[in-house]
Enzyme design. Sequence first.
Site, PDB file in Angstrom:
ATOM      1  N   HIS A   4       0.797  -1.232   0.000  1.00 42.48           N
ATOM      2  CA  HIS A   4       0.000   0.000   0.000  1.00 42.48           C
ATOM      3  C   HIS A   4       0.825   1.276   0.000  1.00 42.48           C
ATOM      4  O   HIS A   4       0.277   2.375   0.034  1.00 42.48           O
ATOM      5  CB  HIS A   4      -0.963  -0.006   1.196  1.00 42.48           C
ATOM      6  N   ARG A  24      -4.718  16.081   5.490  1.00 43.77           N
ATOM      7  CA  ARG A  24      -4.011  16.642   6.647  1.00 43.77           C
ATOM      8  C   ARG A  24      -2.510  16.394   6.508  1.00 43.77           C
ATOM      9  O   ARG A  24      -1.698  17.224   6.890  1.00 43.77           O
ATOM     10  CB  ARG A  24      -4.494  15.990   7.950  1.00 43.77           C
ATOM     11  N   ILE A  88      -2.178  11.524  15.073  1.00 43.65           N
ATOM     12  CA  ILE A  88      -2.836  12.786  15.426  1.00 43.65           C
ATOM     13  C   ILE A  88      -4.241  12.726  14.830  1.00 43.65           C
ATOM     14  O   ILE A  88      -4.395  12.479  13.633  1.00 43.65           O
ATOM     15  CB  ILE A  88      -2.041  14.023  14.920  1.00 43.65           C
ATOM     16  N   GLY A  89      -5.232  12.899  15.690  1.00 43.86           N
ATOM     17  CA  GLY A  89      -6.593  12.739  15.189  1.00 43.86           C
ATOM     18  C   GLY A  89      -7.608  13.479  16.030  1.00 43.86           C
ATOM     19  O   GLY A  89      -7.263  14.214  16.949  1.00 43.86           O
ATOM     20  N   SER A  90      -8.865  13.249  15.693  1.00 43.44           N
ATOM     21  CA  SER A  90      -9.945  13.891  16.442  1.00 43.44           C
ATOM     22  C   SER A  90     -10.692  12.831  17.241  1.00 43.44           C
ATOM     23  O   SER A  90     -10.564  11.633  16.985  1.00 43.44           O
ATOM     24  CB  SER A  90     -10.898  14.617  15.490  1.00 43.44           C
ATOM     25  N   GLU A 179     -12.342   7.453  19.695  1.00 38.60           N
ATOM     26  CA  GLU A 179     -11.826   7.628  18.329  1.00 38.60           C
ATOM     27  C   GLU A 179     -11.817   6.232  17.701  1.00 38.60           C
ATOM     28  O   GLU A 179     -12.497   5.354  18.210  1.00 38.60           O
ATOM     29  CB  GLU A 179     -10.454   8.316  18.327  1.00 38.60           C
ATOM     30  N   MET A 180     -11.049   6.005  16.641  1.00 43.19           N
ATOM     31  CA  MET A 180     -11.220   4.732  15.942  1.00 43.19           C
ATOM     32  C   MET A 180      -9.920   4.006  15.540  1.00 43.19           C
ATOM     33  O   MET A 180      -9.965   3.102  14.718  1.00 43.19           O
ATOM     34  CB  MET A 180     -12.108   4.933  14.703  1.00 43.19           C
ATOM     35  N   GLU A 181      -8.781   4.395  16.110  1.00 45.58           N
ATOM     36  CA  GLU A 181      -7.518   3.807  15.616  1.00 45.58           C
ATOM     37  C   GLU A 181      -6.478   3.402  16.674  1.00 45.58           C
ATOM     38  O   GLU A 181      -5.681   2.479  16.451  1.00 45.58           O
ATOM     39  CB  GLU A 181      -6.825   4.788  14.648  1.00 45.58           C
ATOM     40  N   SER A 203     -13.237  16.994  18.863  1.00 45.15           N
ATOM     41  CA  SER A 203     -13.999  17.654  17.791  1.00 45.15           C
ATOM     42  C   SER A 203     -15.489  17.704  18.102  1.00 45.15           C
ATOM     43  O   SER A 203     -16.229  18.484  17.510  1.00 45.15           O
ATOM     44  CB  SER A 203     -13.789  16.917  16.469  1.00 45.15           C
TER      45      SER A 203
HETATM   46  N1  HPA Z   1     -16.741   8.568  17.454  1.00 42.55           N
HETATM   47  C1  HPA Z   1     -15.691   7.982  16.882  1.00 42.55           C
HETATM   48  N2  HPA Z   1     -14.684   8.655  16.385  1.00 42.55           N
HETATM   49  C2  HPA Z   1     -14.705   9.984  16.488  1.00 42.55           C
HETATM   50  C3  HPA Z   1     -15.760  10.651  17.076  1.00 42.55           C
HETATM   51  C4  HPA Z   1     -16.815   9.907  17.593  1.00 42.55           C
HETATM   52  O1  HPA Z   1     -17.797  10.451  18.146  1.00 42.55           O
HETATM   53  N3  HPA Z   1     -15.500  11.987  16.998  1.00 42.55           N
HETATM   54  C5  HPA Z   1     -14.309  12.110  16.392  1.00 42.55           C
HETATM   55  N4  HPA Z   1     -13.822  10.903  16.066  1.00 42.55           N
END
Ligand code: HPA
Length: 240
Positions: A4, A24, A88-90, A179-181, A203
């Site tokens: 990848h 980003r 780095i994330g939200s 978050e998701m990672e 966020s």
């Molecule tokens: N859930 C999962 N991932 C996220 C969220 C959320 O509410 N906000 C920012 N990343």
Amino acid sequence: MSIHIEASKTAVAPRVLLPGDPLRAKFIAENYLSDTRRYNEVRGMYGYTGIYKGKQISVQGTGMGMPSHAIYVHELINFYDVKTLIRIGSCGSMQPNIGLRDIILAISASTNSAIINRRFDGMNFAPTANWELITVATKHAQNLGIDIKAGNILSSDVFYDEDPESWKNWAKYGVLAVEMEAAALYTLASQFGVRALCILTVSDSLVSGEKTSAQEREKSFTQMMELALETAVEIDTSQP
Ligand code: HPA
């Protein structure tokens, strides 16, 4: 070259920042790095290498969710010898005292995913950040005047949960945000003996339902990026 990432082996720096959004990665490369070169365009998942404060650093988009994130992390570690990885994330806050734009250091990452415990015959591994990265990031946060929160977060497999209340049980146990990672990042870093940290900006709030505007996200993202860059270049990647 890996499946990848189309870069040659030496095109990626030993320290890499990992935003989910490839745009980003482009923004960071264009605004913070010098002598910048794009080494990956496969699937539009841009990766760049450049110089920050005299040190080589790469920025690689990873996409959303642990399966996508883990592909890039695995290849960066195993094909490109990356030793320090900073996501780095939200995230979405789960606690009333954690507000929009706050910055979180994820000391550990719980998960509702089977992606980790399938590696341990159904038993529970505790995905944890690297201590050296935590301490260096904490010091730079103080230098930059950033008030950080630190603790356990949730890495979720779902953004649109069928049960809109499911986060509340994690919140009861003191989990700061979702978050998701990160759980996948920390598990792979542990498996392969490299350093990892996840820095997040809030966020949205699951507690209040508030969301940041695009402009607000930009500003808090800038602080987090500076914190991640300063932390990454201080670490001596020649040391295990
Ligand atoms: N859930 C999962 N991932 C996220 C969220 C959320 O509410 N906000 C920012 N990343």
